[in-house]
Design a protein around this motif. Structure first.
Motif, PDB file in Angstrom:
ATOM      1  N   THR A  48       0.861  -1.176   0.000  1.00 44.88           N
ATOM      2  CA  THR A  48       0.000   0.000   0.000  1.00 44.88           C
ATOM      3  C   THR A  48       0.897   1.224   0.000  1.00 44.88           C
ATOM      4  N   ALA A  49       0.652   2.126  -0.938  1.00 42.57           N
ATOM      5  CA  ALA A  49       1.448   3.343  -0.969  1.00 42.57           C
ATOM      6  C   ALA A  49       0.681   4.457  -0.296  1.00 42.57           C
ATOM      7  N   LEU A  50       1.408   5.267   0.467  1.00 45.01           N
ATOM      8  CA  LEU A  50       0.799   6.425   1.115  1.00 45.01           C
ATOM      9  C   LEU A  50       1.478   7.651   0.533  1.00 45.01           C
ATOM     10  N   ILE A  51       0.712   8.484  -0.140  1.00 47.12           N
ATOM     11  CA  ILE A  51       1.325   9.657  -0.756  1.00 47.12           C
ATOM     12  C   ILE A  51       0.657  10.925  -0.245  1.00 47.12           C
ATOM     13  N   GLY A  52       1.326  12.031  -0.456  1.00 43.56           N
ATOM     14  CA  GLY A  52       0.813  13.318  -0.005  1.00 43.56           C
ATOM     15  C   GLY A  52       1.936  14.319   0.001  1.00 43.56           C
ATOM     16  N   ASP A  53       1.550  15.576   0.046  1.00 46.96           N
ATOM     17  CA  ASP A  53       2.553  16.629   0.004  1.00 46.96           C
ATOM     18  C   ASP A  53       3.305  16.700   1.336  1.00 46.96           C
ATOM     19  N   ASN A  54       4.383  17.471   1.349  1.00 48.44           N
ATOM     20  CA  ASN A  54       5.068  17.712   2.618  1.00 48.44           C
ATOM     21  C   ASN A  54       4.085  18.307   3.615  1.00 48.44           C
ATOM     22  N   GLY A  55       4.060  17.761   4.810  1.00 48.78           N
ATOM     23  CA  GLY A  55       3.180  18.314   5.816  1.00 48.78           C
ATOM     24  C   GLY A  55       1.758  17.787   5.736  1.00 48.78           C
ATOM     25  N   ALA A  56       1.519  16.828   4.847  1.00 48.09           N
ATOM     26  CA  ALA A  56       0.163  16.284   4.740  1.00 48.09           C
ATOM     27  C   ALA A  56      -0.162  15.370   5.907  1.00 48.09           C
ATOM     28  N   GLY A  57       0.856  14.956   6.653  1.00 40.77           N
ATOM     29  CA  GLY A  57       0.621  14.132   7.838  1.00 40.77           C
ATOM     30  C   GLY A  57       1.071  12.687   7.691  1.00 40.77           C
ATOM     31  N   LYS A  58       1.794  12.390   6.632  1.00 34.99           N
ATOM     32  CA  LYS A  58       2.207  10.999   6.398  1.00 34.99           C
ATOM     33  C   LYS A  58       3.105  10.498   7.528  1.00 34.99           C
ATOM     34  N   SER A  59       4.139  11.294   7.816  1.00 33.03           N
ATOM     35  CA  SER A  59       5.077  10.832   8.842  1.00 33.03           C
ATOM     36  C   SER A  59       4.418  10.775  10.211  1.00 33.03           C
ATOM     37  N   THR A  60       3.549  11.729  10.484  1.00 33.88           N
ATOM     38  CA  THR A  60       2.856  11.701  11.767  1.00 33.88           C
ATOM     39  C   THR A  60       2.005  10.447  11.879  1.00 33.88           C
ATOM     40  N   LEU A  61       1.329  10.109  10.771  1.00 33.21           N
ATOM     41  CA  LEU A  61       0.522   8.898  10.768  1.00 33.21           C
ATOM     42  C   LEU A  61       1.383   7.676  11.099  1.00 33.21           C
ATOM     43  N   VAL A  62       2.540   7.607  10.453  1.00 35.13           N
ATOM     44  CA  VAL A  62       3.430   6.476  10.696  1.00 35.13           C
ATOM     45  C   VAL A  62       3.877   6.455  12.153  1.00 35.13           C
ATOM     46  N   ARG A  63       4.263   7.631  12.645  1.00 35.66           N
ATOM     47  CA  ARG A  63       4.730   7.687  14.025  1.00 35.66           C
ATOM     48  C   ARG A  63       3.645   7.248  15.008  1.00 35.66           C
ATOM     49  N   CYS A  64       2.405   7.606  14.693  1.00 35.29           N
ATOM     50  CA  CYS A  64       1.305   7.171  15.548  1.00 35.29           C
ATOM     51  C   CYS A  64       1.105   5.656  15.442  1.00 35.29           C
ATOM     52  N   LEU A  65       1.231   5.142  14.235  1.00 34.29           N
ATOM     53  CA  LEU A  65       1.013   3.711  14.023  1.00 34.29           C
ATOM     54  C   LEU A  65       1.989   2.865  14.811  1.00 34.29           C
ATOM     55  N   VAL A  66       3.252   3.293  14.843  1.00 35.23           N
ATOM     56  CA  VAL A  66       4.267   2.427  15.426  1.00 35.23           C
ATOM     57  C   VAL A  66       4.545   2.739  16.886  1.00 35.23           C
TER      58      VAL A  66
END
Lengths: 326, 276
Positions: free
Chosen positions: B44-62
């Motif tokens: 599954t690919a997760l895409i989005g602009d800088n600041g869209a929240g991708k890294s935050t989502l990952v940090r919350c997941l793990v």
């Protein structure tokens, strides 16, 4: 480097040996090579320098610094610094002296000193790791607090500790090595095993290399950080025993030279001040080197006022060596 | 996308299900409403602009940063990680963008960091360095391109080799999910190709992968489905076979709104908080 296995077996050439030479861990070797160079120079200048008696004296004088340096190495390996080692040692010595004066057995008194010193490390470690305050500031604070506490407890006076079993520590021993030296070297061996053969040791280096990655891999960074300050302080507690044995008294002295020299020995030992890279043997060699340097300067008749200057120059030179060899 | 998450939140074919995850840093809402599902054995690919929240989502997941609200299910079971160790032991491995490896440790030490093999008992536990080196060699050589010596410091490895080590570490454990945060961001063209090959081989081994990437071409090459984030929300989901680069760009920038999600004016036009 990585693919050398697959590389065609080249005939050993000048180029090859130069590459091998550049792969040697120069920062870690610096203190040993420096010590050898120093020994040669001083032996030429002063034939008695390498006599059994003098070498034994150098080692004896280095024992306390070696013990403090081991602790400092653990702290610096995590990227921290412990400015309170010397005052913690002083506090430990004073507590030892007070209990001894109360009539306690000397070893029990030494244990009390060890506990008091270790508590300083617990405070350092928890305030730094849990409180999130810079190591430099925290240990600067405990530097002052511990020596202040020592002054209060001792009421500014020294306690004479004349105890035959303690004197034996400095006088008796095996060949060149007094018991104090054997204790110091034994602790160094244990420290080496802890640093390179236990999970804790790997985590110390990992945190020094990158606290963030370590945290993301589930390493409990705060526990390891607290651990290194506790180790440093506990070793200061051992050094307290050695210092009382050496001086024959518990003095509320500042002992700043020990602090500076412990950091200097760590730097001489090629330990990165940013953390992540450390050995035990090289800083121990660094501590011996510093002591041998002072001893040699005294023997060739240089005024003791020159000694801090020389030590400073040597340390900065060593730091340069580390910088150019990553 | 809502139909998809609801249809099978309990199905065992979904390794990880995330619903309505929210996270704020002070007044900055980094995650407003993030939902996604990772089907087993898929990329599954997760895409989005800088600041869209991708890294935050990952940090919350793990478990690096616990979420403020929302639900995470791993293999159908609700989970809540408050530190990364819990996430790892539950089977979520992550290769983070920058903080992947410790440079001054060896390859073997890095592979086993936090999971060192010891022998002995009680307080006298010593590292079994030989065993770790051997297993490390096996782990790396399964994936690797030009196998680095497991005793060499990571500092001496090339970017591609480092990423291979990081991927080997993530894949080497019996993990349910491997999260790759911008695995090729810092790599050259050739190294990127090699790492993509690695990711394909992980997929062939049946790993469930969440791939965070800026590179739409790469996403189209590697993934089975694409989830788009914008301004802290997951705003669209597409099967990779049904989409193309143009559409993804439009979804990321907000030029095209997903039919499911039009309650609000284009959030991408609002000033974005910087991601940590």
């Amino acid at each position: 480097m990585a693919t050398t296995q697959a590389a065609p077996a080249a005939t050993p050439s000048a180029d090859d040996s130069r590459r091998k030479l550049s792969e040697l861990p120069w920062p870690e070797l610096a203190s040993t090579l420096g010590l050898i160079a120093l020994a040669v120079i001083f032996a030429i200048a002063n034939p008695g320098y390498l006599s059994e008696g003098n070498v034994s004296a150098i080692l004896q004088a280095a024992a306390i610094l070696i013990v403090l340096t081991i602790g400092q190495t653990f702290v610096v390996a995590t990227g921290g610094i412990d400015l309170s080692v010397a005052s913690t040692m002083t506090l430990g010595a004073i507590v030892l002296g007070e209990f001894y004066a109360l009539g306690w057995n000397i070893w029990l008194a030494a244990l009390a000193g060890l506990v008091a010193a270790t508590l300083v490390g617990v405070v350092n470690g928890l305030v730094i790791s849990k409180g999130g305050i810079t190591d430099f500031i925290v240990t600067l604070g405990t530097l002052s607090a511990a020596s202040g506490l020592a002054l209060i407890i001792a009421d500014g006076k020294k306690t004479t500790v004349i105890e035959p079993s303690l004197i034996k520590l400095s006088v008796n021993g095996i060949w060149l090595f007094s018991w104090a030296v054997i204790i110091a070297l034994g602790l160094a061996v244990i420290a080496h095993v802890v640093l390179f053969h236990t999970r804790f040791g790997v985590h110390v280096l990992a945190i020094g290399g990158s606290a963030e990655s370590s945290r993301s891999l589930g390493i409990r960074v705060w526990m390891v950080k607290t651990g290194v300050y506790v180790i440093s302080a506990a070793l200061a507690g051992v050094a307290a025993l050695l210092v009382v044995a050496r001086v024959g008294a518990a003095e509320p002295a500042a002992n700043t030279a020990f602090l500076l020299n412990s950091v200097a020995a760590v730097v001489l030992g090629g330990v990165s001040l940013f953390g992540g890279r450390a050995t035990i043997a090289a800083p121990v060699m660094g501590a011996i080197l510093l002591t041998a340097l002072v001893n040699g300067l005294t023997r060739v008749g240089l005024s003791e006022f020159y000694q801090p200057l020389t030590v400073g120059v040597v340390v900065v030179l060593a730091a340069f060596l580390t910088r150019f060899n990553r | 996308m809502s139909t998809l998450t609801e249809a099978a939140s309990t199905s065992t074919d979904e390794v990880l299900t995330v619903r309505n995850l929210q996270k704020s840093f002070g007044r900055v809402q980094a995650l407003r409403e993030a939902s996604l599902t990772l089907p087993r054995g898929k990329v599954t690919a997760l895409i989005g602009d800088n600041g869209a929240g991708k890294s935050t989502l990952v940090r919350c997941l793990v478990g690096v940063q616990p979420p403020d609200a929302g639900e995470v299910r791993l293999n159908g079971e609700p989970v809540r990680f408050t530190n990364p160790e819990q996430g790892r032991s539950a089977g979520i491995e992550t290769v983070f963008q920058e903080l992947a490896l410790v440079e001054d440790l060896s390859v073997a030490q890095n592979l086993f960091l936090g999971r060192e093999i010891t022998r002995g008992f009680g307080p006298l536990k010593f590292l079994d360095r030989r065993k770790m080196r051997k297993e490390a060699h096996d782990m790396v050589s399964q994936l690797a391109i030009n196998v680095p010596q497991v005793t060499s410091r990571v500092r001496r490895l090339s970017g591609g080799q480092r990423q291979a080590v990081a991927l080997a570490r993530a894949a080497g454990w019996s993990s349910s999910v491997v999260i790759l945060d911008e695995p090729t961001a810092a790599l050259g063209v050739q190294e990127t190709q090699r790492v993509e090959q690695l990711i394909r081989s992980l997929r062939e081994k049946g790993m469930t992968i969440l791939l965070i990437s800026h590179n739409f071409e790469q996403v189209l090459r590697l993934s089975d489905q694409v989830v788009v984030m914008r301004a802290g929300r997951t705003v669209a989901r597409r099967d990779t076979s049904d989409t193309n680069g143009q559409e993804l760009v439009a979804l990321v920038t907000g030029a095209q709104q997903d039919s499911d999600d039009n309650e609000e004016p284009d959030p991408a036009l609002l000033p974005e908080p910087e991601e940590r």
